[in-house]
Design an enzyme around this catalytic site. Structure first.
Site, PDB file in Angstrom:
ATOM      1  N   GLY A  99      31.096  41.808  32.525  1.00  0.00           N
ATOM      2  CA  GLY A  99      30.266  40.977  33.390  1.00  0.00           C
ATOM      3  C   GLY A  99      29.556  41.772  34.470  1.00  0.00           C
ATOM      4  O   GLY A  99      28.460  41.411  34.893  1.00  0.00           O
ATOM      5  N   GLU A 106      34.602  51.445  31.063  1.00  0.00           N
ATOM      6  CA  GLU A 106      35.909  50.797  31.101  1.00  0.00           C
ATOM      7  C   GLU A 106      36.649  50.986  29.782  1.00  0.00           C
ATOM      8  O   GLU A 106      37.851  51.270  29.768  1.00  0.00           O
ATOM      9  CB  GLU A 106      35.741  49.304  31.412  1.00  0.00           C
ATOM     10  N   LYS A 124      40.455  32.469  34.069  1.00  0.00           N
ATOM     11  CA  LYS A 124      39.967  33.369  33.019  1.00  0.00           C
ATOM     12  C   LYS A 124      40.787  33.276  31.725  1.00  0.00           C
ATOM     13  O   LYS A 124      40.416  33.881  30.724  1.00  0.00           O
ATOM     14  CB  LYS A 124      40.006  34.817  33.522  1.00  0.00           C
TER      15      LYS A 124
END
Length: 226
Positions: A99, A106, A124
């Site tokens: 996002g 990552e 989430k």
């Protein structure tokens, strides 16, 4: 409804996974930033001697401000623990990330890690992944990748800034946010997306985290160890 107190509490609790001499991956986003602040207090107190590997300029600046020694991913062979957030987590532990646009870095760090700790608020957590999947794409492959993702059943949309300009990642690529509806086979879908020429990374992360923190309102959090 605010999860801030719980995020702060779990970011402090996550310090129990930090040991002297470790190399730590520092993810991006709200939860990762909270963890960096907690880690900074530990480092400044002289309690641990660690090095951090940032996934984005945002987290790099936060770590530098906190006095955390940093190295780049290409300077180390492996990472002891990665601490990161998530945009969505399903019942199997599969995660959607990206996002903030740092999905390539990552995933590199998560692939290098001995242990992965994911921190997110309870909103989430879902049974099946169902939010748009960020896909990082080389600019030259924009049109062809859009077509191939559409052929897979997705509805890709070029991520743009508020003024209408394309969002460009720190790696110089664009991001397509791709709506596949409810995703019941995340591993298979990830493999198909990654196979598209010009795709640099897919926001479906299939490495199951070793530890998942779920923040709730009222300062409460739950720890899930797999």
């Amino acid at each position: 409804m605010s999860f801030d107190d719980a995020i702060e509490a779990l970011s402090t609790d996550a310090l129990k996974f930090v040991s002297d001499g470790q190399i730590l991956g520092l993810g991006s986003g709200r939860a990762a930033t909270a963890f960096v602040k907690s880690l900074s207090r530990l480092v400044r107190a002289g309690d641990v001697d660690i090095r951090g590997v940032p996934t984005s300029l945002q987290i790099k600046m936060a770590a530098q401000l906190g006095g955390i020694p940093l190295v780049e991913a290409d300077q180390v062979g492996c990472i002891d623990v990665v601490f990161d957030g998530a945009d969505q987590i399903d019942s199997q532990g599969f995660v959607i990330k990206g996002g903030g646009g740092a999905l390539l870095r990552e995933n590199i760090l998560i692939g290098m890690a001995e242990k992965v700790v994911i921190m997110a608020d309870s909103s989430k957590f879902v049974t099946n992944l169902a939010r748009p999947v960020p896909v990082e794409v080389h600019q030259l492959a924009r049109t062809s990748a859009i077509q191939k993702i559409t052929d897979l059943g997705g509805r890709p949309s070029l991520r743009k800034l508020e003024r209408g300009y394309p969002f460009i990642t720190e790696n110089g690529n664009i991001i397509l946010d791709c709506d596949f509806g409810t995703i019941t086979e995340p591993e298979s879908l990830r493999q198909k997306i990654i196979a598209i020429p010009g795709v640099m990374e897919c926001g479906i992360f299939t490495r199951i985290p070793d530890v998942i923190y779920m923040a709730d309102i009222g300062g409460r959090f739950e720890t899930i160890v797999r």
